[in-house]
Scaffold this motif. Sequence first.
Motif, PDB file in Angstrom:
ATOM      1  N   UNK A   1       0.823  -1.217   0.000  1.00 23.28           N
ATOM      2  CA  UNK A   1       0.000   0.000   0.000  1.00 23.28           C
ATOM      3  C   UNK A   1       0.853   1.260   0.000  1.00 23.28           C
ATOM      4  N   UNK A   2       0.251   2.371   0.381  1.00 30.06           N
ATOM      5  CA  UNK A   2       0.970   3.641   0.457  1.00 30.06           C
ATOM      6  C   UNK A   2       1.609   4.020  -0.883  1.00 30.06           C
ATOM      7  N   UNK A   3       0.927   3.710  -1.955  1.00 20.33           N
ATOM      8  CA  UNK A   3       1.415   4.107  -3.278  1.00 20.33           C
ATOM      9  C   UNK A   3       2.452   3.179  -3.876  1.00 20.33           C
ATOM     10  N   UNK A   4       2.746   2.050  -3.212  1.00 23.20           N
ATOM     11  CA  UNK A   4       3.757   1.140  -3.758  1.00 23.20           C
ATOM     12  C   UNK A   4       3.219   0.441  -5.008  1.00 23.20           C
ATOM     13  N   UNK A   5       4.112   0.321  -5.987  1.00 25.20           N
ATOM     14  CA  UNK A   5       3.760  -0.310  -7.253  1.00 25.20           C
ATOM     15  C   UNK A   5       4.664  -1.522  -7.416  1.00 25.20           C
ATOM     16  N   UNK A   6       4.079  -2.702  -7.671  1.00 19.20           N
ATOM     17  CA  UNK A   6       4.900  -3.906  -7.778  1.00 19.20           C
ATOM     18  C   UNK A   6       5.910  -3.812  -8.896  1.00 19.20           C
ATOM     19  N   UNK A   7       5.436  -3.479 -10.094  1.00 18.60           N
ATOM     20  CA  UNK A   7       6.325  -3.442 -11.256  1.00 18.60           C
ATOM     21  C   UNK A   7       5.987  -2.236 -12.109  1.00 18.60           C
ATOM     22  N   UNK A   8       6.976  -1.414 -12.386  1.00 11.67           N
ATOM     23  CA  UNK A   8       6.753  -0.248 -13.249  1.00 11.67           C
ATOM     24  C   UNK A   8       6.949  -0.676 -14.699  1.00 11.67           C
ATOM     25  N   UNK A   9       5.861  -0.623 -15.464  1.00  7.82           N
ATOM     26  CA  UNK A   9       5.849  -1.201 -16.813  1.00  7.82           C
ATOM     27  C   UNK A   9       5.606  -0.106 -17.857  1.00  7.82           C
ATOM     28  N   UNK A  10       6.656   0.354 -18.551  1.00  3.17           N
ATOM     29  CA  UNK A  10       6.462   1.429 -19.525  1.00  3.17           C
ATOM     30  C   UNK A  10       6.115   0.888 -20.908  1.00  3.17           C
ATOM     31  N   UNK A  11       4.857   1.011 -21.318  1.00  7.66           N
ATOM     32  CA  UNK A  11       4.460   0.556 -22.652  1.00  7.66           C
ATOM     33  C   UNK A  11       3.877   1.694 -23.493  1.00  7.66           C
ATOM     34  N   UNK A  12       4.184   2.917 -23.098  1.00 11.90           N
ATOM     35  CA  UNK A  12       3.814   4.086 -23.903  1.00 11.90           C
ATOM     36  C   UNK A  12       4.707   4.176 -25.132  1.00 11.90           C
TER      37      UNK A  12
ATOM     38  N   UNK B   1      -0.026   3.918 -21.317  1.00 12.42           N
ATOM     39  CA  UNK B   1       0.151   5.363 -21.459  1.00 12.42           C
ATOM     40  C   UNK B   1       1.305   5.864 -20.601  1.00 12.42           C
ATOM     41  N   UNK B   2       2.224   4.973 -20.245  1.00 13.75           N
ATOM     42  CA  UNK B   2       3.357   5.394 -19.420  1.00 13.75           C
ATOM     43  C   UNK B   2       4.632   5.302 -20.235  1.00 13.75           C
ATOM     44  N   UNK B   3       5.309   6.407 -20.376  1.00  7.15           N
ATOM     45  CA  UNK B   3       6.611   6.372 -21.032  1.00  7.15           C
ATOM     46  C   UNK B   3       7.680   5.992 -20.024  1.00  7.15           C
ATOM     47  N   UNK B   4       8.858   5.688 -20.557  1.00  2.98           N
ATOM     48  CA  UNK B   4       9.919   5.192 -19.708  1.00  2.98           C
ATOM     49  C   UNK B   4      10.536   6.321 -18.890  1.00  2.98           C
ATOM     50  N   UNK B   5      11.069   7.343 -19.595  1.00  2.00           N
ATOM     51  CA  UNK B   5      11.873   8.325 -18.864  1.00  2.00           C
ATOM     52  C   UNK B   5      11.049   9.289 -18.019  1.00  2.00           C
ATOM     53  N   UNK B   6       9.822   9.612 -18.442  1.00  2.00           N
ATOM     54  CA  UNK B   6       9.075  10.551 -17.605  1.00  2.00           C
ATOM     55  C   UNK B   6       7.942   9.871 -16.840  1.00  2.00           C
ATOM     56  N   UNK B   7       7.830   8.546 -16.961  1.00  2.00           N
ATOM     57  CA  UNK B   7       6.754   7.859 -16.250  1.00  2.00           C
ATOM     58  C   UNK B   7       7.268   6.777 -15.330  1.00  2.00           C
ATOM     59  N   UNK B   8       7.906   5.761 -15.902  1.00  2.00           N
ATOM     60  CA  UNK B   8       8.299   4.595 -15.103  1.00  2.00           C
ATOM     61  C   UNK B   8       9.553   4.863 -14.272  1.00  2.00           C
TER      62      UNK B   8
END
Lengths: 419, 337
Positions: free
Chosen positions: A186-197, A252-259
Amino acid sequence: MRKSIRRGATLALASVAAISLAACSTNGSSGSGGDSVKSIKVVIAEYSPDNTAKFWKAFAKTYEETTKVKLDLQIISWNDIDQQSSTMVQTNNLPDILNLNTYASYAADGLLYSGDEVLPKDTAEDIIPAFVNSGTYKGKFYGMPDLSSARALFYNKDLFSQAGIAKPPTTWDEFRDDAKKVTALGNGAVGYAQPLGPEEAQGELAMWLFNNGGTFKKDGKWTLDSPENVKTLEFMKGLSVTDGVTQNNPGSTNRTDGAFPLFEQGKAGMIVGFGPLQGALDKDFTGVNYGIAPMPSGNKADPQTYGVTDYLMAFKKKGNQDAVKQFYKLYYSPDQINTWIKAEGFLPVTQSGLKSFESEDKLKVYLDTLPNIHLTPTDDPEWDKVKLTIQQNIGLAVAPDGDPAKFLKDLQAQAEAGK
Amino acid sequence: MARVLTDAPSGTRLAPARAPKPSIGGRASGPAPSSRRGRRRGANEASGWQALLWLSPALLLIAAIVIYPAITLFSTSFSEYSITGIRKGDAGFANYAGFLSSPDLPKVVLNTGIWVVAVVAITILIGLALAQFLSKDFWGRRVVRWAVIVPWAAALVITSQLFRLLFDYYHGTINAVLLALHVIPKPIDFLGNPPLLMASMILVGVYVSLPFTAYLFVAGLSAIPTDVYEAARIDGASPWQIYTTITLPLLRPAMLIAVVLNMIYVFNSFPIIWIMNGSNPGFGNDTLITYMYKIAFKSAQHDVGVAAAAGVFNVIVILIAVIVYVRLTRTRAENPS
């Protein structure tokens, strides 16, 4: 009054001359004529604002001193370089050297020098064979690699220990479980940051594809919609849609400015990263306690590594062959290329570079795998378009209403139709 | 505007309705002064080539930055190009056919329509209100007037980037504030959800179009003579009546300019859509302008020929839209119902 009119007329005449001169000068160095050129135009992509310009300016100075040929340097951001290089070709205002992530289309259009024409023999032999392969189009070496990078799984050790995970995952099942555990914190934790933008989605896809026994192209045939690949993309979609272990809206997540920012702020448990991310973590985001591991495997095979190389290609122009040859000779000299690659946090493309980087512990994870690295099929001009389709459309395929199998089938059809 | 002054006091409804004429005439009046100059030239014995010499810098500039690119665009649209930008030969109408048959085009055209109509309409409405406010005398008016200019003065790319940061899902200020106030249980995906993205882009579009529009209306308002209002008040007109029967009709010239210029600016606006929609896949949120750019450099087509065809198509679309609008307002002005 008379006088001022005459002066005005002179001014008018002068500006006419200035405009027509300006129009002529767009022809640039190609107009210098003669046997060999007096200057070459070198167009470089900006890898980082800090190091790229610094290295290339110093390089230009050394080049001019040794060859007495002027080096016109132009550094362009990755966002704009596709457009700029296309415009240069279209307006017949070719550079002598162009730094880009593709080359095969240019080779296919007959614009480039091959290695036989412009590479000194010992330089050609020094380049790692895997990169020579990927730079070879129809039996000739056109895509001279400038640097390379390899991807690996970065994980946040603090989040892992909070979630009670002892070691990084080695299989996809473990990976999914670990990602679930981190998300459950919780608390905003994300298991895996997946950039497919659209920015670099083909890299993310390649990394997972290769670790499930898949490829883009095998034995000269496109294998984009192979059963392994369909399973892989469905797994990737499932991570967000059914398991909910990724950040919001991966398509909709890019690598450098999202993930990357999610990982840099300690919010993401895992991410596929490379040298420059490591550099940022060590320099600017020292609060993140991270580890680097090989990718988990989807088919119980050994972990595979996906590598990327960019190219320095040379355009055939009258009288520039010698100047271009001198350029490569200087660029591939160890103190030039290795300084540059070290500064940018990338990996070598030469055998001598491999040796000189051996002592760097940080790079051991990547260096061991470098000679057996999987590259994307950049030697096929059709890949340039396949890559763009992946970048633009994979985000739609992994959306809740997306269809991975259909996406890959269409992609296969597109690639085959290009033949 | 001078003619408005003399016409207006006649007080009939027809007079202000005729008001747009001066502005349309203003544009059409181009040839008049030049013919006058022609006569003077004859008297002065200045030869034709001398005049040409004087005009040549301007003519060359126009040729270089307007005519030459237009011709290039046109010829590009009829040529076949490889992905690298090499011209391979004539394409005939293939580029146009390829562009017009693209499955994404209907959605892109719809997006463009929503984007232009919404931004222009909202900008005009708020601009009218803002102009009323700015033309009143109040303490600190100068500060407010300056503040209104700021969105105009800032570079579009920077403004769009700032809004992107405001709207961001994880790091955005708007979501942070709403979450802290417990208005929403989880962040809103302003930039990833198509309808919300369109609304967010329209907001930014209005924000950057307002200063120009509001100032155009301020200028229009200040040109309306005060005695018209006095006469109306003496006749016992209510403020709303005064606004709808005097202010609005007399603002028509300003309105025409505001709508036409905004239509062109908003239609051609690239940075807002490019940046706010930057991380979304596909073409579902593009307008004709960003779609054209993607065809040229970012999509699998990667084809400047097709993109040039799209460019020609875009010019025709906006021309038709402007002509239709001008025609509509002109006929309404000539036959007030």
